[in-house]
Write a protein that holds these residues in place. Structure first.
Motif, PDB file in Angstrom:
ATOM      1  N   PRO A 135     -33.939  -4.956 -23.511  1.00 45.49           N
ATOM      2  CA  PRO A 135     -32.584  -5.143 -22.982  1.00 45.49           C
ATOM      3  C   PRO A 135     -32.179  -4.155 -21.893  1.00 45.49           C
ATOM      4  O   PRO A 135     -31.405  -4.510 -21.003  1.00 45.49           O
ATOM      5  N   PHE A 154     -32.470 -12.930 -29.068  1.00 45.66           N
ATOM      6  CA  PHE A 154     -32.740 -11.501 -29.217  1.00 45.66           C
ATOM      7  C   PHE A 154     -33.686 -11.315 -30.389  1.00 45.66           C
ATOM      8  O   PHE A 154     -33.475 -11.897 -31.459  1.00 45.66           O
ATOM      9  N   ASP A 167     -36.907  -3.617 -29.386  1.00 45.42           N
ATOM     10  CA  ASP A 167     -36.130  -4.855 -29.330  1.00 45.42           C
ATOM     11  C   ASP A 167     -36.378  -5.544 -27.985  1.00 45.42           C
ATOM     12  O   ASP A 167     -36.638  -4.871 -26.977  1.00 45.42           O
ATOM     13  N   GLU A 169     -35.132  -9.153 -25.470  1.00 43.99           N
ATOM     14  CA  GLU A 169     -34.447 -10.410 -25.215  1.00 43.99           C
ATOM     15  C   GLU A 169     -35.516 -11.453 -24.912  1.00 43.99           C
ATOM     16  O   GLU A 169     -36.510 -11.147 -24.252  1.00 43.99           O
TER      17      GLU A 169
END
Length: 183
Positions: A135, A154, A167, A169
């Motif tokens: 992100p 996500f 993490d 997207e």
């Protein structure tokens, strides 16, 4: 074979072609010069042995690798790989990419990405390509957004990068979304 014959497709400023062993020295030097641009997002092969292993992986059936080269001088501007290619009813792959520092911010990756999309949805027969972006990687998100990818979700703790689960997207594009799109 001339340099021009190696290109699978050409746009106004760049052409795309496959990786070769002869690209090792240029690619690894550019990767080392671009460390500040790439970190913490990606870690392209910067040493000979790592490049050779990378090239071997790109020869495996579920992968395709493309160098994005400036037409004026043939210099490598960046690269894009399609991984986890599945044919049949799915006809999908996951892409990864990186620009080199000397080419960053000049629109060369956007042009190269469009060439790869047309090649993937044409000659390769794929229907969907996905990209996963951390992100905070604003430049990468801007690239896929300009290319017409749509944000689909996500994924927490999605990829193990630089010693930790990161993490991401999830962005995707289909053949219909680029039909008629000029390069």
């Amino acid at each position: 074979m001339t340099i021009d014959d190696r290109y699978l497709a050409r746009g106004p400023r760049v052409g795309i072609r496959h990786f070769t062993a002869a690209d090792r020295e240029e690619f690894t030097a550019l990767a080392r010069e671009s460390t500040g641009l790439h970190r913490p997002w990606l870690f392209p092969p910067a040493e000979d042995a790592a490049y050779d292993a990378y090239l071997r992986r790109l020869q495996e059936p579920p992968r395709e690798g493309f160098l994005i080269c400036e037409l004026a001088d043939g210099r490598i501007a960046g690269y894009l790989t399609i991984n986890n290619i599945v044919h049949g009813a799915f006809r999908c792959g996951a892409i990864g990419y990186g620009a080199f520092a000397h080419a960053a911010g000049r629109g060369l990756m956007g042009e190269g990405l469009r060439l790869v999309l047309h090649h993937a949805f044409g000659e390769m027969g794929l229907h969907r390509l996905e990209v996963n972006v951390q992100p905070a990687n604003e430049r990468s998100i801007a690239l896929v957004r300009r290319a017409g990818f749509r944000l689909e979700g996500f994924s927490p703790d999605f990829l193990f990068i630089d010693g930790a689960w990161r993490d991401h997207e999830r962005w995707a594009i289909t053949a219909e979304m680029v039909a008629g799109d000029a390069v």
